[in-house]
Design an enzyme around this catalytic site. Structure first.
Site, PDB file in Angstrom:
ATOM      1  N   GLU A  54      -3.370  13.416  22.854  1.00 24.48           N
ATOM      2  CA  GLU A  54      -3.715  13.891  24.200  1.00 24.48           C
ATOM      3  C   GLU A  54      -3.118  15.278  24.466  1.00 24.48           C
ATOM      4  O   GLU A  54      -3.795  16.180  24.984  1.00 24.48           O
ATOM      5  CB  GLU A  54      -3.184  12.913  25.260  1.00 24.48           C
ATOM      6  CG  GLU A  54      -3.686  11.490  25.105  1.00 24.48           C
ATOM      7  CD  GLU A  54      -2.765  10.619  24.268  1.00 24.48           C
ATOM      8  OE1 GLU A  54      -2.554   9.459  24.655  1.00 24.48           O
ATOM      9  OE2 GLU A  54      -2.261  11.096  23.229  1.00 24.48           O
ATOM     10  N   ALA A 164      -8.362 -13.494 -18.232  1.00 26.05           N
ATOM     11  CA  ALA A 164      -8.300 -12.992 -19.604  1.00 26.05           C
ATOM     12  C   ALA A 164      -8.733 -14.108 -20.546  1.00 26.05           C
ATOM     13  O   ALA A 164      -8.754 -15.288 -20.174  1.00 26.05           O
ATOM     14  CB  ALA A 164      -6.884 -12.536 -19.943  1.00 26.05           C
TER      15      ALA A 164
END
Length: 460
Positions: A54, A164
């Site tokens: 702001e 894996a």
């Protein structure tokens, strides 16, 4: 009710907010509208100690340039004096007639700006594009609420849940489109975390790559486990000096990452590390890349996560399903109260499917420590062959690849308080030589002492 001009200004303010530096402070944008609805100024928060959005916007106007104007801000103007003064007071002094903001400031000390503005006779409307603002500040809100970083846990797996093959090989389970998606997500994180098992098995670079180039934002590499980082490890050539934590205490690691301003952590270390984060209830979002292949064998994508009976199952809510080449990406958040951050994204309201251009397979795999059972933070550094299906899609690949980290209890938004950008991970922890793992400042010294015994217990 917000006007069309105010809604358009809020959208632009969110775009401006994204220009700010990600840190322990929120990214905030602001637009000033003339009574006619024309944009006369804009601004955003640039970083800790700098003007708030702001005030940054007001600075572009003359002494009375904002009198009678409308201020559109993405976060409720603060009512707190930290390094800078309260934004609510700045808006009152500037003579604005109306303030429109997206969401309330959750800070105990920073909130209350809307009430202060109304008391001064200013027309105030909140909640404009609130869902968009919450989605944008998702990770910051997690840090504010939980006092730690927002943690995303990622793995890749076969259709039968393996990370894996039986011999430990995992390059590659998923295809190139999935690997590219992981790298993009890495680039959005502040830190990328692996265990020392993954480090020794894969020697990942832990960078975020866009083809052969590096993304502008690189996550800080974080290594958890008792084993030392080898002198010739590729991670030592990462743009950011790696942070090494010789402990199994994930909470302590996240505490330190929070202090360093690392709020978005990407955990990519393999089954053991992923399971440890999930078992501790520290995973705010899960990314599971699923490839249409079958591997069988014992190398599962997750190990022990504290589920002994079906009543203990860890329920998830699907946010999205995306197709990446031949693979699917499932994005989910935990449903258990207190263990997850409810999604605030626009897509979180329902499952959606995104189809991406198919690319050749040959994928990614993220390795982690030896697949030994882990009692939450168990064997984070045990030796194990490839792990998470996208084997830290680093392996045998161009330098620098990963990035993850985590953060915790953050002090009040000193209106954008002490912000330690990921680009400068050593600001809080003291200077250290590039390429050398940091001892992660005093917090790690304490961890070394407090958790020496538990770290010794991790398999090596």
């Amino acid at each position: 009710m917000a006007t069309d001009a105010e809604i358009a200004a809020m959208r632009h303010a969110l775009e401006l907010a994204a220009r700010g530096r990600r840190s322990r402070n929120p990214q905030v944008g602001a637009v000033i509208l003339a009574p006619t609805g024309r944009v006369i100024a804009e601004g955003w928060h640039h970083g800790a100690g700098t003007a708030h959005a702001e005030v940054d916007a007001l600075s572009h106007l003359g002494a009375d340039g904002a009198r009678g104007a409308t201020a559109v801000v993405t976060l409720e103007p603060c009512n707190h004096r930290g390094r800078t003064g309260p934004c609510a007071e700045a808006l009152i002094s500037a003579g604005v007639a109306r303030v429109v903001y997206a969401m309330d400031d959750p800070g105990e000390h920073e909130g209350g700006g809307a009430s202060r503005l109304r008391a001064a006779g200013i027309d105030v409307e909140g909640g404009v594009l609130q869902d968009d603002a919450r989605a944008f500040l998702d990770t910051w809100l997690t840090t504010r609420r939980l006092g730690r970083p927002h943690v995303t846990v990622k793995w890749a797996q076969s259709l039968d849940g393996r990370a894996a093959a039986a011999d430990g090989t995992s390059q590659w389970i998923t295809g190139s489109a999935a690997r590219a998606d992981v790298h993009r997500r890495r680039s959005e994180a502040d830190a990328i975390v692996v265990g020392t098992g993954t480090l020794h098995a894969d020697d990942p670079a832990l960078t975020a790559r866009d083809g052969d180039a590096l993304f502008p934002n690189q996550p800080v590499p974080v290594v958890i486990g008792a084993r030392e980082v080898p002198d010739d490890a590729r991670i030592r050539r990462h743009p950011h000096a790696p942070l090494a934590y010789p402990t199994r205490d994930l909470d302590a690691v996240l505490d330190d990452l929070t202090e360093r301003g690392l709020h978005r952590v990407f955990v990519e270390g393999g089954p053991t590390l992923a399971s440890a984060f999930i078992a501790r209830g520290l995973a705010d979002r899960v990314l599971a890349y699923v490839a249409p292949t079958l591997l069988g064998g014992p190398r599962t994508a997750l190990t022990e996560i504290g589920v002994d009976t079906i009543a203990d199952q860890r329920l998830l809510s699907l946010e999205a399903v995306e197709r990446l080449g031949d693979d699917l990406l499932l994005i989910a958040v935990p449903r258990t109260a207190g263990s997850s951050l409810p999604s605030a994204s626009a897509e979180a309201t329902g499952l959606h499917t995104h189809d991406s251009t198919q690319a050749p397979r040959g994928a990614h795999t993220t390795h982690d420590s030896a697949q030994a059972p882990n009692d939450e933070h168990a064997a984070l550094d045990s030796t194990q062959a490839p792990s998470n299906g996208h084997t830290t899609h680093d392996t045998a690949q161009a330098p620098n690849d990963e990035h993850a980290a985590r953060t915790r209890a953050q002090p009040p938004r000193e209106e954008h308080a002490a912000h330690h950008p990921p680009q400068q991970p050593s600001e809080r922890g003291g200077a250290h030589t590039p390429g050398q793992p940091s001892a992660a400042h005093d917090g790690i010294a304490r961890m070394r002492a407090a958790h020496h015994t538990s770290a010794e217990g991790a398999s090596s």
